[in-house]
Scaffold this motif. Structure first.
Motif, PDB file in Angstrom:
ATOM      1  N   HIS A  22      39.942  37.846  45.220  1.00  0.00           N
ATOM      2  CA  HIS A  22      38.932  38.739  44.636  1.00  0.00           C
ATOM      3  C   HIS A  22      38.134  38.057  43.533  1.00  0.00           C
ATOM      4  O   HIS A  22      38.598  37.087  42.938  1.00  0.00           O
ATOM      5  CB  HIS A  22      39.619  39.985  44.072  1.00  0.00           C
ATOM      6  N   LEU A  23      36.964  38.608  43.267  1.00  0.00           N
ATOM      7  CA  LEU A  23      36.128  38.077  42.201  1.00  0.00           C
ATOM      8  C   LEU A  23      35.955  39.135  41.117  1.00  0.00           C
ATOM      9  O   LEU A  23      35.346  40.175  41.358  1.00  0.00           O
ATOM     10  CB  LEU A  23      34.764  37.666  42.765  1.00  0.00           C
ATOM     11  N   GLY A  24      36.510  38.855  39.952  1.00  0.00           N
ATOM     12  CA  GLY A  24      36.399  39.829  38.857  1.00  0.00           C
ATOM     13  C   GLY A  24      35.442  39.392  37.776  1.00  0.00           C
ATOM     14  O   GLY A  24      35.015  40.201  36.959  1.00  0.00           O
ATOM     15  N   CYS A  25      35.127  38.095  37.723  1.00  0.00           N
ATOM     16  CA  CYS A  25      34.224  37.652  36.649  1.00  0.00           C
ATOM     17  C   CYS A  25      33.341  36.490  37.072  1.00  0.00           C
ATOM     18  O   CYS A  25      32.248  36.326  36.565  1.00  0.00           O
ATOM     19  CB  CYS A  25      35.009  37.290  35.384  1.00  0.00           C
ATOM     20  N   GLU A  26      33.812  35.679  37.971  1.00  0.00           N
ATOM     21  CA  GLU A  26      33.078  34.480  38.397  1.00  0.00           C
ATOM     22  C   GLU A  26      32.774  33.531  37.252  1.00  0.00           C
ATOM     23  O   GLU A  26      31.872  32.717  37.345  1.00  0.00           O
ATOM     24  CB  GLU A  26      31.786  34.862  39.132  1.00  0.00           C
TER      25      GLU A  26
ATOM     26  N   GLY B  99      35.737  32.332  35.407  1.00  0.00           N
ATOM     27  CA  GLY B  99      36.983  31.648  35.074  1.00  0.00           C
ATOM     28  C   GLY B  99      37.907  32.334  34.088  1.00  0.00           C
ATOM     29  O   GLY B  99      38.846  31.731  33.595  1.00  0.00           O
ATOM     30  N   VAL B 100      37.673  33.607  33.787  1.00  0.00           N
ATOM     31  CA  VAL B 100      38.496  34.250  32.765  1.00  0.00           C
ATOM     32  C   VAL B 100      39.530  35.222  33.327  1.00  0.00           C
ATOM     33  O   VAL B 100      40.651  35.299  32.840  1.00  0.00           O
ATOM     34  CB  VAL B 100      37.612  34.980  31.722  1.00  0.00           C
ATOM     35  N   CYS B 101      39.203  35.960  34.390  1.00  0.00           N
ATOM     36  CA  CYS B 101      40.046  37.103  34.762  1.00  0.00           C
ATOM     37  C   CYS B 101      41.214  36.748  35.684  1.00  0.00           C
ATOM     38  O   CYS B 101      42.181  37.497  35.772  1.00  0.00           O
ATOM     39  CB  CYS B 101      39.200  38.198  35.401  1.00  0.00           C
ATOM     40  N   GLY B 102      41.136  35.662  36.391  1.00  0.00           N
ATOM     41  CA  GLY B 102      42.258  35.245  37.241  1.00  0.00           C
ATOM     42  C   GLY B 102      42.350  35.938  38.596  1.00  0.00           C
ATOM     43  O   GLY B 102      43.239  35.625  39.388  1.00  0.00           O
ATOM     44  N   ALA B 103      41.443  36.875  38.892  1.00  0.00           N
ATOM     45  CA  ALA B 103      41.531  37.610  40.162  1.00  0.00           C
ATOM     46  C   ALA B 103      41.353  36.695  41.373  1.00  0.00           C
ATOM     47  O   ALA B 103      41.828  36.994  42.462  1.00  0.00           O
ATOM     48  CB  ALA B 103      40.482  38.725  40.199  1.00  0.00           C
ATOM     49  N   CYS B 104      40.691  35.561  41.160  1.00  0.00           N
ATOM     50  CA  CYS B 104      40.354  34.671  42.280  1.00  0.00           C
ATOM     51  C   CYS B 104      41.364  33.543  42.464  1.00  0.00           C
ATOM     52  O   CYS B 104      41.097  32.591  43.198  1.00  0.00           O
ATOM     53  CB  CYS B 104      38.976  34.065  42.029  1.00  0.00           C
TER      54      CYS B 104
ATOM     55  N   CYS C  52      36.748  30.590  41.679  1.00  0.00           N
ATOM     56  CA  CYS C  52      35.355  30.815  41.289  1.00  0.00           C
ATOM     57  C   CYS C  52      34.796  29.628  40.517  1.00  0.00           C
ATOM     58  O   CYS C  52      33.599  29.496  40.369  1.00  0.00           O
ATOM     59  CB  CYS C  52      35.211  32.093  40.471  1.00  0.00           C
TER      60      CYS C  52
ATOM     61  N   ARG D 210      41.367  28.478  39.779  1.00  0.00           N
ATOM     62  CA  ARG D 210      40.432  29.599  39.893  1.00  0.00           C
ATOM     63  C   ARG D 210      39.361  29.232  40.909  1.00  0.00           C
ATOM     64  O   ARG D 210      38.577  28.315  40.678  1.00  0.00           O
ATOM     65  CB  ARG D 210      39.802  29.868  38.544  1.00  0.00           C
TER      66      ARG D 210
HETATM   67  S1  FES Z   1      36.763  35.603  39.292  1.00  0.00           S
HETATM   68 FE1  FES Z   1      37.536  35.805  37.301  1.00  0.00          FE
HETATM   69  S2  FES Z   1      38.535  33.899  37.085  1.00  0.00           S
HETATM   70 FE2  FES Z   1      37.569  33.660  38.965  1.00  0.00          FE
END
Ligand code: FES
Ligand code: FES
Lengths: 173, 756
Positions: free
Chosen positions: A49-53, A55-60, A72, A70
């Motif tokens: 998943h993409l939560g921020c694109e 590099g902060v949220c870790g969803a990817c 993204c 990451r």
């Molecule tokens: S989408 Fe948030 S760290 Fe990659």
């Protein structure tokens, strides 16, 4: 105001050969395509998943040669010749399967959007640490501190990871 | 579970990508929008301004209008909002959509965006609610005379404030601007066929989105379907109707192409609806014992350039300002202001956390001056079993007179203190020598399960399985589990037989949505009614199949049996009933069992709770860490205790975020400063402690399930409890009046302490 024209723009494509979830894939991609977009859009592995694109949220989070990265922040071309595992590929991994069960039991997810990233990082944590040294709550929290969850308050996630990490058959209390 | 979810962006295959060119300035006249360079770029399919959309209505109507009885009783007023869906003449905030660009993929679209040229004549931005409300302020919306978006006035008890008061404390309390910020951003996909446009959107309110699209485009209801995929968190920002939803639908039909827009995080942080941003000016009068004599709160809300829920937020703030206490006299006044900041909606709590902060902080201030503990002054004022139910001399937003219908609010505080006693700070202090540790409490009241209604549908499928749907979209509230459980209980079947479908206007024609802790109460109740009706109808059919009178047939463990006739003789199952209803079956003519019911509550139910926090303030940096946390709340019947507990704990985490780190900041020129996750900080695993939760069940007759909502219970009192604990940690050398709490302020207090 508008034109009807749907030719893709002429951008130089690069040939890329990589292994994703055990399968060798060869694709032609623009050099600026991110690994996340390669996985999601080209290979239709939408569990990443993409939560921020940024590099902060870790969803990817995915594994590249066994280390979490990451997706993204990486370009697809950077995985040339390397091994990529996504949440879909971890379907066969016993640790991930145990984690999934524990996540359900401990209510470690609500919306589920952060879950694939959490599972990838938790799998790396459990499989990468000495099984004789029990994981503590503090080190689980530290290991997951780069993965944001907006729903759960983390309590169920941390419990689930501790539970799944416990090698004794009954699991953690 | 994970990996199986299908979120909006996962459905996008085959659709063309849409990106929005957004306003780069907070307030300006638009001189020109030049899209010509972008139009000709390879891969670009079309570039559209607001003028090209062909809308019959260029703005979205408000989503909530209070009942006339409430309006009368509270002198409630609100301005008509006409924020353009895509303006062509004037912009009102950075992030406002101006141009929609369609291209073969997002990379191409983003390249082409750079070629769109917009020129502005800047206007002075208005960035502060108080300044916006000054009489000489220039209205930012041309059709209005001033910047007042709404106002309210509640007054009762009559006495002049200080008649019997021994102590009066005054304060100014601010709750900063923060918001829902779900991990999944917004996104809209529209697919077209000859007959209609199908829209998938990451929303909590699909039926309102459908209405918004129809009102703006002039299309008939049947021409639009709105369906909700898996939603990666909502918390209020997705309980809104957005310009982007209307534009994507309109352009899909216009171009005849399938279109998708998935926002990125930066876009989300400047253009998705934000929340809070309130200032409260208070005056609390108490007698020598600390009992409330009079309470006055005058608040302002900065709703940014617009807020379709302004009536809800302002009314919520005013009503919840009364708190769970004996308040004999009060004067609550409030105004909402338009400014040149991003639009707002409801964010988890929607006025409740702000009102709670003002009252709780005032109580702590009075307690300190009287030499009482925070717990003690609350004990003396909280409603007890003897006081409850406690009527208030004003109607709720639905026009029904307010009656707090709880069990024992004072008892609830004791429960929170039992979970996390003050004494625990000693051990925590020993564990953390680098921190100064303190304990604080906060109490709240939450009106939940707001009407007007919700729809629930239960169908017996030909397989003997059940399908359940409702107008309340799930955004991670685990509706699937809770709703399935409600239906399974009523149908006396195993949970595995029930499948809950995501909200879709094709499945239920009418609905309201998920927000304000209403789903469990309203949708749950509607599903219960529908399942009851299915069971009743099925019993009659089963009786026929059994050849027994209806009154003799009973349903147990999914089997209908007659207690007339031979004991132990076979019964009929749901599968038999389903088969009979299918073509060729005995009940072919009656058709399938498919019931839709509406549940309309008489009014809201009230959930009260108490929070206790232990925090540590770092001796050098002033950084605050929450070390332990407890919530006791008076919920009703819990459909699924784990789900409720998860909601409470998740709510606490969001409360901690808003209290300590999250803020949408703006430069003095009106440029948003919190545009990445490096600037807008979400609480991480290391910022949130274990939360202890105790549920004190207090049934409510207000709905057939006896449930009270709890979706916001975790969030509301966090700022109050944490602020009190910080003051306690610093030996009351500091007064916390603002969130996010500034470490700089605490550092100053720490230095004073070290000098002393
Ligand atoms: S989408 Fe948030 S760290 Fe990659
Ligand atoms: S479960 Fe929703 S973000 Fe983690």
């Amino acid at each position: 105001m508008t034109v009807e024209q749907t030719d893709a723009p002429q951008i130089q494509h690069v040939r890329l050969t990589t292994t994703v979830n055990g399968n060798v894939v060869t694709v032609h991609v623009p050099p600026r395509l991110t690994l996340a977009d390669l996985l999601r859009d080209e290979l239709r592995l939408t569990g990443t998943h993409l939560g921020c694109e940024h590099g902060v949220c870790g969803a990817c989070t995915v594994l590249v040669d066994g280390d979490s990265v990451r997706a993204c922040l990486m370009f697809a071309v950077q995985v040339e010749g390397r091994q990529v595992s996504t949440i879909e590929g971890l379907e066969a991994c016993a640790t991930t399967a145990r984690l999934k069960e524990a996540f359900t039991r401990h209510h470690g997810l609500q919306c589920g959007f952060c879950t694939p990233g959490m599972l990838v990082v938790a799998t790396e944590l459990i499989d990468g640490s000495d099984p004789r040294v029990p994981l503590t709550e503090t080190c689980v929290r530290e290991a997951l501190s780069g993965n944001a969850c907006r729903c759960t308050g983390y309590q169920g996630i941390v419990r689930a990871v501790l539970d799944a990490a416990d090698p004794s058959p009954e699991g953690a209390p | 579970m994970s990996g199986r979810g299908r979120y909006l962006a996962d459905l996008a295959a085959g659709a063309l990508s849409v990106v929005f060119v957004r306003s780069a300035v907070p307030h300006a006249l638009i001189n020109t929008i030049d899209t010509s360079a972008a139009v000709g770029m390879p891969g670009v399919v079309g570039v559209y301004t607001g003028a090209d959309l062909g809308l019959v209505n260029d703005h979205i109507a408000e989503l909530h209008v209070p009942h006339p009885a409430f309006v009368d009783a509270t002198a409630f007023r609100m301005a008509e909002q006409r924020l353009a869906i895509m303006p062509t003449d004037r912009v009102h905030y950075v992030g406002q959509p101006l141009v929609a660009l369609i291209a073969v993929d997002r990379y191409t679209a983003e390249d082409a965006m750079e070629a769109v040229d917009i020129t502005y004549s800047p206007l002075a931005p208005c960035l502060d609610a108080d300044a916006a409300l000054r009489e000489d302020a220039t209205p930012i919306h041309r059709h209005l005379r001033d910047n007042e978006a709404a106002s309210i006035h509640i007054e009762f008890g009559g006495l002049t404030p200080d008649v019997t008061a021994d102590l009066t404390v005054e304060g100014t309390y601010r709750i900063g601007r923060h918001g829902a910020v779900p991990l999944e951003g917004r996104g809209v996909l529209a697919r077209v066929d000859a007959r209609r446009v199908s829209v998938w959107t990451s929303t909590q309110i699909p039926h309102m989105v459908r209405r918004g699209i129809c009102e703006a485009t002039g299309w008939a209801t049947e021409e639009v379907r709105v369906a909700v995929p898996d939603v990666g968190g909502g918390f209020g920002t997705k309980a809104n109707v957005y310009a982007e939803e209307i534009v994507i639908a309109a352009l899909a039909r216009r171009t005849g192409r399938d279109l998708v827009w998935v926002e990125d995080r930066q876009e989300h942080l400047v253009s998705a609806a934000q929340g809070r941003d309130q200032t409260h000016r208070t005056r609390l009068a108490v007698d020598g014992e600390g009992q409330i004599v009079h309470w006055a709160d005058d608040f302002t809300v900065d709703i940014g350039a617009g807020g379709l829920w302004v009536a809800g937020v302002v009314a919520n703030t005013a009503i919840h300002a009364l708190g769970p206490y004996r308040v004999p006299r009060a004067r609550i006044t409030g105004r909402a202001a338009f400014t040149n900041k991003t639009i707002t909606a409801q964010y988890r709590g929607a006025g409740r956390p702000e009102a709670c902060f003002a009252l709780e902080r005032s109580l702590d201030d009075a307690a300190r001056r009287l030499g009482l503990s925070g717990a003690e002054i609350r004990r003396r004022n909280l409603l007890t079993a003897e006081d409850l139910p406690y009527p208030r001399p004003l109607p709720y937003r639905d026009g029904v007179d307010v009656v707090f219908d709880g069990g024992d609010y004072a008892g609830c505080l004791e429960a929170a203190l039992e979970l996390l006693p003050v004494e625990e700070i000693e051990a925590l202090q020993d564990d953390h020598p680098d921190l100064q540790v303190g304990h604080g409490v906060g109490c709240y009241l939450e009106a939940t399960g707001r009407g007007p209604y919700e729809t629930g549908r239960v169908r017996l499928m030909s397989t003997g399985q059940f399908e359940v749907s409702s107008g309340a979209a799930s955004a991670g509230q685990a509706h699937e589990t809770a709703f399935a459980q409600v239906a399974a209980d009523a149908l006396r079947v195993d949970l595995a037989r029930v499948r809950v479908r995501q909200a879709d206007t094709d499945l239920v024609e009418h609905g309201i949505g998920t927000f304000a802790s209403r789903s469990a109460v309203l949708a749950g109740s509607a599903i219960r009614k529908a399942a009851d009706e299915v069971r009743t109808l099925a019993t009659a059919r089963a009786a026929e199949l059994l050849g027994a009178p209806v009154h003799a047939v009973e349903l147990n463990d999914g089997i209908f049996r007659s207690h007339i006739g031979e004991p132990g003789s076979g019964g009929v199952g749901w599968d038999d009933v389903a088969r009979a209803a299918a073509p060729g079956g005995a009940h072919e003519e009656l058709g399938p069992l498919d019931v839709t019911e509406v549940f309309r509550p008489q009014t809201v139910t009230w959930t009260m709770g108490a929070h206790a926090a232990v925090v540590g303030v770092h001796r050098r940096t002033g950084a605050v860490r929450v070390l332990a946390y407890a919530v006791a709340h008076e919920g009703g019947v819990e459909i699924n205790p784990q789900v409720v507990e998860g909601q409470v704990i998740g709510g606490v985490a969001q409360g901690i975020g808003g209290t300590l780190m999250e803020e949408f900041r703006y430069s003095p020129q009106g440029q948003p400063q919190s545009t990445t996750f490096a600037d807008y900080l979400l609480p991480s695993t290391c910022d949130v402690p274990e939360v202890r939760v105790r549920h004190l069940g207090v049934d409510t007759p207000g709905n057939p399930l006896g449930v009270r909502g709890a979706g916001e219970s975790g969030t509301i009192a966090v700022a109050a409890a944490v602020a009190a604990a910080v003051e306690h940690a610093l030996g009351d050398r500091v007064q916390v009046t603002e969130t996010p709490i500034s470490p700089a302020l605490l550092r100053t207090a720490l230095r004073q302490e070290q000098r002393a």
